[in-house]
Design a protein around this motif. Structure first.
Motif, PDB file in Angstrom:
ATOM      1  N   GLY A 119       0.892  -1.108   0.270  1.00 35.87           N
ATOM      2  CA  GLY A 119       0.076  -0.280  -0.322  1.00 35.87           C
ATOM      3  C   GLY A 119       1.298   0.914   0.229  1.00 35.87           C
ATOM      4  N   THR A 120       2.245   0.981   0.301  1.00 39.18           N
ATOM      5  CA  THR A 120       2.817   2.753  -0.296  1.00 39.18           C
ATOM      6  C   THR A 120       4.360   1.914  -1.798  1.00 39.18           C
ATOM      7  OG1 THR A 120       4.532   1.371   1.544  1.00 39.18           O
ATOM      8  CG2 THR A 120       3.364   2.835   2.603  1.00 39.18           C
ATOM      9  N   SER A 121       4.680   3.610  -1.621  1.00 36.69           N
ATOM     10  CA  SER A 121       5.653   3.217  -2.431  1.00 36.69           C
ATOM     11  C   SER A 121       6.780   2.238  -2.260  1.00 36.69           C
ATOM     12  CB  SER A 121       6.496   5.016  -2.510  1.00 36.69           C
ATOM     13  OG  SER A 121       5.182   5.665  -2.576  1.00 36.69           O
ATOM     14  N   GLU A 122       7.178   1.246  -3.305  1.00 38.46           N
ATOM     15  CA  GLU A 122       7.553   0.168  -3.307  1.00 38.46           C
ATOM     16  C   GLU A 122       9.531   1.019  -3.727  1.00 38.46           C
ATOM     17  OE1 GLU A 122       8.763  -4.677  -4.472  1.00 38.46           O
ATOM     18  OE2 GLU A 122       6.859  -3.295  -4.776  1.00 38.46           O
ATOM     19  N   GLY A 123      10.203   0.661  -3.225  1.00 43.68           N
ATOM     20  CA  GLY A 123      11.753   1.038  -3.201  1.00 43.68           C
ATOM     21  C   GLY A 123      12.778   0.138  -4.179  1.00 43.68           C
ATOM     22  N   VAL A 124      13.500   0.135  -4.842  1.00 41.79           N
ATOM     23  CA  VAL A 124      14.879  -0.735  -5.048  1.00 41.79           C
ATOM     24  C   VAL A 124      16.257   0.130  -4.657  1.00 41.79           C
ATOM     25  CG1 VAL A 124      15.710  -1.508  -6.386  1.00 41.79           C
ATOM     26  CG2 VAL A 124      13.438  -1.016  -6.877  1.00 41.79           C
ATOM     27  N   ARG A 125      16.922  -0.611  -4.383  1.00 37.75           N
ATOM     28  CA  ARG A 125      18.440  -0.096  -3.906  1.00 37.75           C
ATOM     29  C   ARG A 125      19.115  -1.370  -5.004  1.00 37.75           C
ATOM     30  NH1 ARG A 125      19.033  -3.209   1.013  1.00 37.75           N
ATOM     31  NH2 ARG A 125      17.655  -4.400   0.186  1.00 37.75           N
ATOM     32  N   MET A 126      19.471  -0.557  -5.665  1.00 37.41           N
ATOM     33  CA  MET A 126      20.042  -0.950  -6.615  1.00 37.41           C
ATOM     34  C   MET A 126      21.781   0.094  -6.553  1.00 37.41           C
ATOM     35  SD  MET A 126      19.675   0.495 -11.043  1.00 37.41           S
ATOM     36  CE  MET A 126      18.931  -1.000 -10.761  1.00 37.41           C
ATOM     37  N   TRP A 127      22.995  -1.629  -6.714  1.00 35.56           N
ATOM     38  CA  TRP A 127      23.943  -0.834  -6.718  1.00 35.56           C
ATOM     39  C   TRP A 127      24.743  -1.281  -8.235  1.00 35.56           C
ATOM     40  CZ3 TRP A 127      28.112  -3.707  -2.047  1.00 35.56           C
ATOM     41  CH2 TRP A 127      27.006  -3.096  -1.052  1.00 35.56           C
ATOM     42  N   ALA A 128      25.644  -0.401  -8.734  1.00 38.73           N
ATOM     43  CA  ALA A 128      26.575  -0.306 -10.108  1.00 38.73           C
ATOM     44  C   ALA A 128      27.798   0.045 -10.510  1.00 38.73           C
ATOM     45  CB  ALA A 128      25.461   0.429 -10.894  1.00 38.73           C
ATOM     46  N   VAL A 129      28.197  -0.635 -11.505  1.00 43.21           N
ATOM     47  CA  VAL A 129      29.828  -0.442 -11.142  1.00 43.21           C
ATOM     48  C   VAL A 129      29.551   1.403 -11.683  1.00 43.21           C
ATOM     49  CG1 VAL A 129      28.828  -0.057 -13.764  1.00 43.21           C
ATOM     50  CG2 VAL A 129      31.826  -0.442 -13.526  1.00 43.21           C
ATOM     51  N   PRO A 130      30.630   2.300 -11.308  1.00 46.31           N
ATOM     52  CA  PRO A 130      30.202   3.721 -11.162  1.00 46.31           C
ATOM     53  C   PRO A 130      30.164   4.524 -12.054  1.00 46.31           C
ATOM     54  CG  PRO A 130      31.749   3.055  -9.776  1.00 46.31           C
ATOM     55  CD  PRO A 130      31.224   1.788 -10.402  1.00 46.31           C
ATOM     56  N   GLY A 131      31.025   4.259 -13.549  1.00 49.23           N
ATOM     57  CA  GLY A 131      30.998   4.630 -14.425  1.00 49.23           C
ATOM     58  C   GLY A 131      30.219   5.093 -15.573  1.00 49.23           C
ATOM     59  N   PHE A 132      29.452   3.415 -15.383  1.00 47.97           N
ATOM     60  CA  PHE A 132      27.890   3.266 -15.951  1.00 47.97           C
ATOM     61  C   PHE A 132      26.518   4.451 -15.234  1.00 47.97           C
ATOM     62  CE2 PHE A 132      24.076   0.597 -16.087  1.00 47.97           C
ATOM     63  CZ  PHE A 132      23.676   0.400 -17.849  1.00 47.97           C
ATOM     64  N   ALA A 133      27.236   3.537 -13.542  1.00 42.42           N
ATOM     65  CA  ALA A 133      25.965   4.802 -12.496  1.00 42.42           C
ATOM     66  C   ALA A 133      25.968   6.340 -13.793  1.00 42.42           C
ATOM     67  CB  ALA A 133      26.256   4.211 -11.834  1.00 42.42           C
ATOM     68  N   PHE A 151       7.204   4.145  -7.871  1.00 41.93           N
ATOM     69  CA  PHE A 151       8.517   3.118  -7.355  1.00 41.93           C
ATOM     70  C   PHE A 151       9.527   4.198  -7.353  1.00 41.93           C
ATOM     71  CE2 PHE A 151       5.490   0.509  -9.594  1.00 41.93           C
ATOM     72  CZ  PHE A 151       5.569  -0.969  -8.576  1.00 41.93           C
ATOM     73  N   ALA A 152      10.469   4.021  -5.774  1.00 41.10           N
ATOM     74  CA  ALA A 152      11.239   5.169  -6.007  1.00 41.10           C
ATOM     75  C   ALA A 152      13.285   4.187  -6.028  1.00 41.10           C
ATOM     76  CB  ALA A 152      11.617   5.936  -4.683  1.00 41.10           C
ATOM     77  N   VAL A 153      14.275   4.579  -6.151  1.00 41.78           N
ATOM     78  CA  VAL A 153      15.630   3.660  -6.764  1.00 41.78           C
ATOM     79  C   VAL A 153      16.488   3.808  -6.447  1.00 41.78           C
ATOM     80  CG1 VAL A 153      16.685   2.904  -8.387  1.00 41.78           C
ATOM     81  CG2 VAL A 153      14.802   2.701  -9.135  1.00 41.78           C
ATOM     82  N   GLU A 154      17.503   3.586  -5.313  1.00 41.21           N
ATOM     83  CA  GLU A 154      18.321   4.617  -4.411  1.00 41.21           C
ATOM     84  C   GLU A 154      19.329   3.403  -5.354  1.00 41.21           C
ATOM     85  OE1 GLU A 154      20.082   2.735  -0.561  1.00 41.21           O
ATOM     86  OE2 GLU A 154      18.728   3.401  -0.086  1.00 41.21           O
ATOM     87  N   LEU A 155      20.126   4.183  -5.621  1.00 43.57           N
ATOM     88  CA  LEU A 155      21.575   4.170  -6.544  1.00 43.57           C
ATOM     89  C   LEU A 155      22.625   4.027  -6.067  1.00 43.57           C
ATOM     90  CD1 LEU A 155      22.662   2.916  -9.051  1.00 43.57           C
ATOM     91  CD2 LEU A 155      22.617   5.398 -10.032  1.00 43.57           C
ATOM     92  N   ARG A 156      23.301   3.383  -6.033  1.00 39.58           N
ATOM     93  CA  ARG A 156      25.107   3.117  -4.819  1.00 39.58           C
ATOM     94  C   ARG A 156      26.037   3.197  -6.000  1.00 39.58           C
ATOM     95  NH1 ARG A 156      27.210  -0.069   0.333  1.00 39.58           N
ATOM     96  NH2 ARG A 156      29.567   0.376  -0.028  1.00 39.58           N
ATOM     97  N   PRO A 157      26.785   3.679  -6.640  1.00 42.87           N
ATOM     98  CA  PRO A 157      27.507   3.716  -7.412  1.00 42.87           C
ATOM     99  C   PRO A 157      28.862   3.359  -6.980  1.00 42.87           C
ATOM    100  CG  PRO A 157      27.061   6.487  -7.861  1.00 42.87           C
ATOM    101  CD  PRO A 157      26.178   5.311  -6.451  1.00 42.87           C
ATOM    102  N   THR A 158      29.611   1.678  -6.705  1.00 39.24           N
ATOM    103  CA  THR A 158      30.245   0.902  -7.005  1.00 39.24           C
ATOM    104  C   THR A 158      30.729  -0.212  -7.108  1.00 39.24           C
ATOM    105  OG1 THR A 158      31.184  -0.037  -4.256  1.00 39.24           O
ATOM    106  CG2 THR A 158      29.175  -0.436  -5.803  1.00 39.24           C
ATOM    107  N   ASP A 159      31.988   0.220  -7.294  1.00 37.42           N
ATOM    108  CA  ASP A 159      33.481  -1.579  -7.668  1.00 37.42           C
ATOM    109  C   ASP A 159      33.190  -2.606  -6.958  1.00 37.42           C
ATOM    110  OD1 ASP A 159      34.573   0.119 -10.263  1.00 37.42           O
ATOM    111  OD2 ASP A 159      36.103   1.134  -8.329  1.00 37.42           O
ATOM    112  N   THR A 160      32.112  -2.930  -6.111  1.00 36.66           N
ATOM    113  CA  THR A 160      31.947  -3.269  -5.126  1.00 36.66           C
ATOM    114  C   THR A 160      30.543  -4.806  -5.677  1.00 36.66           C
ATOM    115  OG1 THR A 160      33.285  -3.231  -3.409  1.00 36.66           O
ATOM    116  CG2 THR A 160      31.372  -4.944  -3.029  1.00 36.66           C
ATOM    117  N   CYS A 161      31.024  -6.186  -6.006  1.00 37.85           N
ATOM    118  CA  CYS A 161      29.218  -6.396  -6.182  1.00 37.85           C
ATOM    119  C   CYS A 161      28.373  -7.166  -5.589  1.00 37.85           C
ATOM    120  CB  CYS A 161      29.690  -7.659  -7.306  1.00 37.85           C
ATOM    121  SG  CYS A 161      28.043  -8.911  -7.760  1.00 37.85           S
ATOM    122  N   ALA A 162      27.177  -6.245  -5.513  1.00 34.17           N
ATOM    123  CA  ALA A 162      26.238  -6.825  -4.599  1.00 34.17           C
ATOM    124  C   ALA A 162      25.983  -8.220  -4.187  1.00 34.17           C
ATOM    125  CB  ALA A 162      25.179  -5.505  -4.655  1.00 34.17           C
ATOM    126  N   ASN A 163      25.633  -8.520  -2.839  1.00 30.88           N
ATOM    127  CA  ASN A 163      26.181  -9.684  -2.234  1.00 30.88           C
ATOM    128  C   ASN A 163      24.086  -9.815  -2.347  1.00 30.88           C
ATOM    129  OD1 ASN A 163      25.147 -12.608  -1.236  1.00 30.88           O
ATOM    130  ND2 ASN A 163      26.568 -10.986   0.158  1.00 30.88           N
TER     131      ASN A 163
END
Length: 333
Positions: A119-133, A151-163
């Motif tokens: 019943g509320t806005s759904e968020g997505v936590r996304m990690w991505a390689v920095p240059g592309f992000a 839908f809101a997206v939280e983007l984290r640019p990082t070289d580390t692959c998310a678990n």
């Protein structure tokens, strides 16, 4: 079929102990389960290693963590932690138990998050390689949120692959070379190829005007710019018929910049020639900060793809399904 864990009588109403009142939980068949606080301490210990790190992660005293672990081992009747030699590691039984406990607790986290999102806005936590992000993805996500305001997206640019399996993020996007381990996906994960872009050679307009390149062979003496290794340039040259006899002792010419966006920045400054794709340099090509360098007699080279990865059991959730479809359409445009 016998229970996988020994049964223990349920605590009497109001009983207290080191884990607090009514610490024992019953499953829907009336069988006793270990105290949740002990299970949580054990799960964190298996991920971070060490009593003090576990205590810091949970925000409790390290003596309480030790007490939880002892209580869990007493409850089960099996040693879960090897405390010999001054190091604390999980026993073989502990590692096997941790895999299932961790999966169960993280599924509980996901279920709780899904229930809270109803019943509320759904968020997505996304990690991505920095240059592309930075260069492409952030603009697309802004358009996605405008077209799908729920839908809101939280983007984290990082070289580390998310678990992803451990719910470190809901989705992960990065570039996987065709012959470079690891490959996308894995147990419990699902992957979608977003784009397979060809590489282009880019540099500053001034440097491009000063170069006289008649074939791919001439690049062996050109100022090449590399990311964290020489494999991109090695693959590009090899596929264009240039014999590359480069080893760790005899690398290709040019410095390592370690990140795609730093190699592109160096190209923009006229320091050399960088290999990139249009997702990374589209803005720079459009505004003239970079130009594509055409080398006579060469053909486009593709060495890998951008992949969207998420948990298989959340692949069809509304936010992730809509987001990956949106990004796939944009990447194909």
């Amino acid at each position: 079929m016998p229970d996988p864990l020994p049964r223990r009588p349920a605590a009497k109403p109001g009983a207290t102990g080191s884990l607090g009142p009514a610490a024992t939980v019953l499953d829907n068949a009336g069988r006793a389960l270990p105290p949740f606080a002990a299970l949580r301490a054990f799960e964190v210990l298996g991920r971070v290693g060490g009593i003090r790190r576990t205590a810091q992660a949970l925000g409790i005293d390290h003596t309480v963590v030790s007490r939880h672990l002892r209580a869990l081992e007493d409850w089960i009747g099996v040693p879960l932690v090897d405390r010999s030699g001054g190091r604390m590691e999980l026993t073989p039984e502990g590692r096997s138990y941790h895999v299932r406990v961790s999966a169960a607790l993280h599924d509980l986290i996901a279920a709780t998050r899904d229930a809270m999102a109803t019943g509320t806005s759904e968020g997505v936590r996304m990690w991505a390689v920095p240059g592309f992000a930075i260069q492409w993805l952030s603009d697309q996500l802004a358009d996605f949120e405008r077209s799908d305001p729920g839908f809101a997206v939280e983007l984290r640019p990082t070289d580390t692959c998310a678990n992803i399996a451990q719910f470190e993020a809901d989705a992960d996007i990065r570039f996987y070379g065709d012959d470079w381990p690891p490959q996308p996906g894995g147990p419990g994960l699902q992957a979608l190829e977003l784009a397979r872009p060809p590489l282009v050679i880019v540099t500053s307009p001034a440097l491009a005007a000063s170069l006289q390149l008649t074939s791919a062979q001439d690049l062996l003496t050109a100022p090449l710019l590399h990311e964290e290794h020489h494999e991109q340039w090695r693959a590009w040259l090899t596929q264009n018929g240039v014999s590359v006899d480069a080893t760790a002792e005899r690398p290709l010419p040019g410095p390592l910049l370690w990140h795609a966006h730093l190699a592109i920045a160096a190209a923009r400054q006229g320091r050399g020639l960088a290999l990139a794709n249009r997702y990374l340099v589209g803005r720079d090509l459009a505004n003239g900060a970079l130009v594509e360098l055409a080398v006579p007699g060469t053909t486009p080279v593709m060495i890998g793809s951008y992949w969207f990865v998420a948990r298989a059991d959340r692949w069809s959730s509304p936010a992730i399904a809509r987001l990956r479809k949106f990004l796939r359409q944009r990447a194909s445009a």
